[in-house]
Design a protein around this motif. Structure first.
Motif, PDB file in Angstrom:
ATOM      1  N   LEU A  78      13.587   6.506   8.159  1.00 48.58           N
ATOM      2  CA  LEU A  78      12.971   5.458   8.657  1.00 48.58           C
ATOM      3  C   LEU A  78      11.777   5.869   9.495  1.00 48.58           C
ATOM      4  N   ARG A  79      10.571   6.157   9.118  1.00 52.04           N
ATOM      5  CA  ARG A  79      10.130   5.735   7.760  1.00 52.04           C
ATOM      6  C   ARG A  79       9.257   6.781   7.081  1.00 52.04           C
ATOM      7  N   PHE A  80       8.963   7.589   7.774  1.00 49.83           N
ATOM      8  CA  PHE A  80       7.635   8.406   7.460  1.00 49.83           C
ATOM      9  C   PHE A  80       7.983   8.977   5.956  1.00 49.83           C
ATOM     10  N   SER A  81       9.147   9.658   5.847  1.00 48.42           N
ATOM     11  CA  SER A  81       9.350  10.238   4.353  1.00 48.42           C
ATOM     12  C   SER A  81       9.425   9.184   3.316  1.00 48.42           C
ATOM     13  N   SER A  82       9.823   8.155   3.724  1.00 49.61           N
ATOM     14  CA  SER A  82       9.832   7.016   2.539  1.00 49.61           C
ATOM     15  C   SER A  82       8.449   6.468   2.312  1.00 49.61           C
ATOM     16  N   SER A  83       7.554   6.410   3.283  1.00 48.05           N
ATOM     17  CA  SER A  83       6.023   5.827   3.017  1.00 48.05           C
ATOM     18  C   SER A  83       5.439   6.950   2.266  1.00 48.05           C
ATOM     19  N   VAL A  84       5.588   8.195   2.854  1.00 44.69           N
ATOM     20  CA  VAL A  84       4.944   9.306   1.790  1.00 44.69           C
ATOM     21  C   VAL A  84       5.356   8.852   0.518  1.00 44.69           C
ATOM     22  N   VAL A  85       6.594   9.048   0.013  1.00 41.26           N
ATOM     23  CA  VAL A  85       7.042   8.921  -1.353  1.00 41.26           C
ATOM     24  C   VAL A  85       6.388   7.595  -1.894  1.00 41.26           C
ATOM     25  N   VAL A  86       6.339   6.369  -1.310  1.00 33.14           N
ATOM     26  CA  VAL A  86       5.863   5.222  -1.895  1.00 33.14           C
ATOM     27  C   VAL A  86       4.450   5.318  -2.031  1.00 33.14           C
ATOM     28  N   GLY A  87       3.715   6.010  -1.007  1.00 30.64           N
ATOM     29  CA  GLY A  87       2.066   6.022  -1.028  1.00 30.64           C
ATOM     30  C   GLY A  87       1.940   6.601  -2.322  1.00 30.64           C
ATOM     31  N   LEU A  88       2.486   7.797  -2.546  1.00 26.91           N
ATOM     32  CA  LEU A  88       2.109   8.681  -3.642  1.00 26.91           C
ATOM     33  C   LEU A  88       2.495   8.143  -5.127  1.00 26.91           C
ATOM     34  N   ALA A  89       3.712   7.396  -5.056  1.00 26.60           N
ATOM     35  CA  ALA A  89       4.017   6.496  -6.011  1.00 26.60           C
ATOM     36  C   ALA A  89       3.137   5.465  -6.658  1.00 26.60           C
ATOM     37  N   CYS A  90       2.510   4.966  -5.638  1.00 27.66           N
ATOM     38  CA  CYS A  90       1.718   3.949  -5.893  1.00 27.66           C
ATOM     39  C   CYS A  90       0.260   4.352  -6.101  1.00 27.66           C
TER      40      CYS A  90
ATOM     41  N   PRO B 189       6.741   1.454   4.395  1.00 27.91           N
ATOM     42  CA  PRO B 189       6.536   1.562   2.792  1.00 27.91           C
ATOM     43  C   PRO B 189       6.282   0.214   2.096  1.00 27.91           C
ATOM     44  N   THR B 190       6.861  -0.913   2.668  1.00 29.19           N
ATOM     45  CA  THR B 190       6.559  -2.102   1.784  1.00 29.19           C
ATOM     46  C   THR B 190       5.083  -2.519   1.940  1.00 29.19           C
ATOM     47  N   GLU B 191       4.201  -2.149   3.023  1.00 25.83           N
ATOM     48  CA  GLU B 191       2.921  -2.355   3.306  1.00 25.83           C
ATOM     49  C   GLU B 191       2.292  -1.541   2.053  1.00 25.83           C
ATOM     50  N   PHE B 192       2.535  -0.264   2.353  1.00 22.60           N
ATOM     51  CA  PHE B 192       1.934   0.513   1.335  1.00 22.60           C
ATOM     52  C   PHE B 192       2.124   0.039  -0.129  1.00 22.60           C
ATOM     53  N   GLU B 193       3.377  -0.467  -0.530  1.00 24.87           N
ATOM     54  CA  GLU B 193       3.547  -1.066  -1.955  1.00 24.87           C
ATOM     55  C   GLU B 193       2.409  -1.957  -2.278  1.00 24.87           C
ATOM     56  N   ASN B 194       2.140  -2.928  -1.533  1.00 23.67           N
ATOM     57  CA  ASN B 194       1.240  -3.910  -1.632  1.00 23.67           C
ATOM     58  C   ASN B 194      -0.164  -3.637  -1.276  1.00 23.67           C
ATOM     59  N   ALA B 195      -0.490  -2.350  -0.953  1.00 25.91           N
ATOM     60  CA  ALA B 195      -1.890  -2.080  -0.707  1.00 25.91           C
ATOM     61  C   ALA B 195      -2.623  -1.366  -2.012  1.00 25.91           C
ATOM     62  N   ASN B 196      -3.737  -1.361  -2.081  1.00 25.26           N
ATOM     63  CA  ASN B 196      -4.389  -0.897  -3.359  1.00 25.26           C
ATOM     64  C   ASN B 196      -4.690   0.582  -2.779  1.00 25.26           C
ATOM     65  N   LEU B 197      -3.610   1.711  -3.219  1.00 26.41           N
ATOM     66  CA  LEU B 197      -4.041   2.906  -2.808  1.00 26.41           C
ATOM     67  C   LEU B 197      -4.185   3.955  -3.894  1.00 26.41           C
ATOM     68  N   LYS B 198      -4.525   3.238  -4.939  1.00 22.05           N
ATOM     69  CA  LYS B 198      -4.807   4.287  -6.146  1.00 22.05           C
ATOM     70  C   LYS B 198      -6.165   5.106  -5.928  1.00 22.05           C
ATOM     71  N   GLY B 199      -5.927   6.290  -5.871  1.00 20.77           N
ATOM     72  CA  GLY B 199      -7.040   7.501  -5.801  1.00 20.77           C
ATOM     73  C   GLY B 199      -7.524   7.508  -4.372  1.00 20.77           C
TER      74      GLY B 199
END
Ligand code: MLT
Length: 244
Positions: free
Chosen positions: A27-39, A83-93
């Motif tokens: 909670l929550r750095f590691s989870s955010s980074v995983v999700v950001g790269l996954a997105c 991570p839920t904000e990251f999931e809904n943001a446009n992070l591609k590239g």
């Protein structure tokens, strides 16, 4: 040998030993980074201070600034550490500059590590497999808890216990902290989400409106993705990769 280190000094020692290091901040750095790269984000640039992040952001307007202080998005940043904000943001590239209270400090402490991986519940199986493989040529594994100085956060401790359980052979040597984390995980495994919803950090995040993030981060093995620090950036670890 598997060690669990509960403070930044332990992180520094792990770096000096040249271990394979996993930084755990559920909670929550590691989870955010995983999700950001996954997105689809290309990379994260972890920095310690808000000033460093803002300076990078001024120099390159294409960078996304993300992070938190007291759990909340800093002034002028594009995203929080959510991570839920990251999931809904446009992070591609995109490349994301990230600064958080404990997570980025823990990462910084073990910079000397042979391999520096980022682990959480959501990528637990993937990060355990990667660390076990990378330690095959005799490197030790150290898991660094990114909890607040002077205490441990239960979510990081239980997640660490799960990682140790995934990685340890019958006759694996471990330090006492690793044995304790494994025992804790064995007794909490069946209802770890319920237990962790009552933990200090989860309750705090709920109180400032991030209950969704807590639920999101307390799921096992959702992503087959391992972030790792390469030079100054966190990128996806690719199987078969060699450290440069
Ligand atoms: C941290 O690095 O201290 C945490 O990730 C804080 C948070 O919950 O955002």
């Amino acid at each position: 040998l598997i060690r669990v280190e509960t403070d930044l000094e332990g992180g520094r020692e792990a770096g000096t030993r040249g271990d394979v290091v996993i930084v755990v901040d559920v909670l929550r750095f590691s989870s955010s980074v995983v999700v950001g790269l996954a997105c689809g984000a290309d990379a994260f640039i972890p920095v310690r201070t808000l000033a460093e992040a803002r300076k990078l952001g001024k120099r390159n307007r294409r960078l996304i600034l993300a992070g938190e202080r007291n759990g909340v998005k800093p002034r002028g940043f594009h995203l929080g550490n959510s991570p839920t904000e990251f999931e809904n943001a446009n992070l591609k590239g995109k490349t994301i500059v990230i600064t958080t209270t404990n997570g980025t400090a823990a990462l910084e402490s073990s910079r000397g590590a042979r391999w520096l991986l980022v682990g959480s519940f959501i990528n637990a199986r993937a990060v355990s497999t990667a660390a076990s493989r990378l330690s095959e040529d005799g490197n030790g594994i150290s898991i660094i808890l990114a909890s607040r100085p002077g205490c441990i956060f239960l979510e990081d401790f239980l997640c660490t216990g799960m990682l140790v359980t995934n990685m340890a052979d019958e006759d694996e040597k471990m330090n006492d902290e690793a044995i304790a984390a494994r025992l804790a995980w064995a007794s909490a495994e069946n209802d770890f989400q319920e237990i962790l919803m009552r933990s200090f950090h989860a309750v705090y995040l709920e109180s400032i409106g991030y209950e969704q993030d807590v639920e999101f981060c307390l799921r096992k093995d959702v992503y087959d993705l391992v972030p790792h620090l390469k030079g100054d950036t966190i990128v996806r670890f690719q199987a078969g990769q060699r450290q440069v």
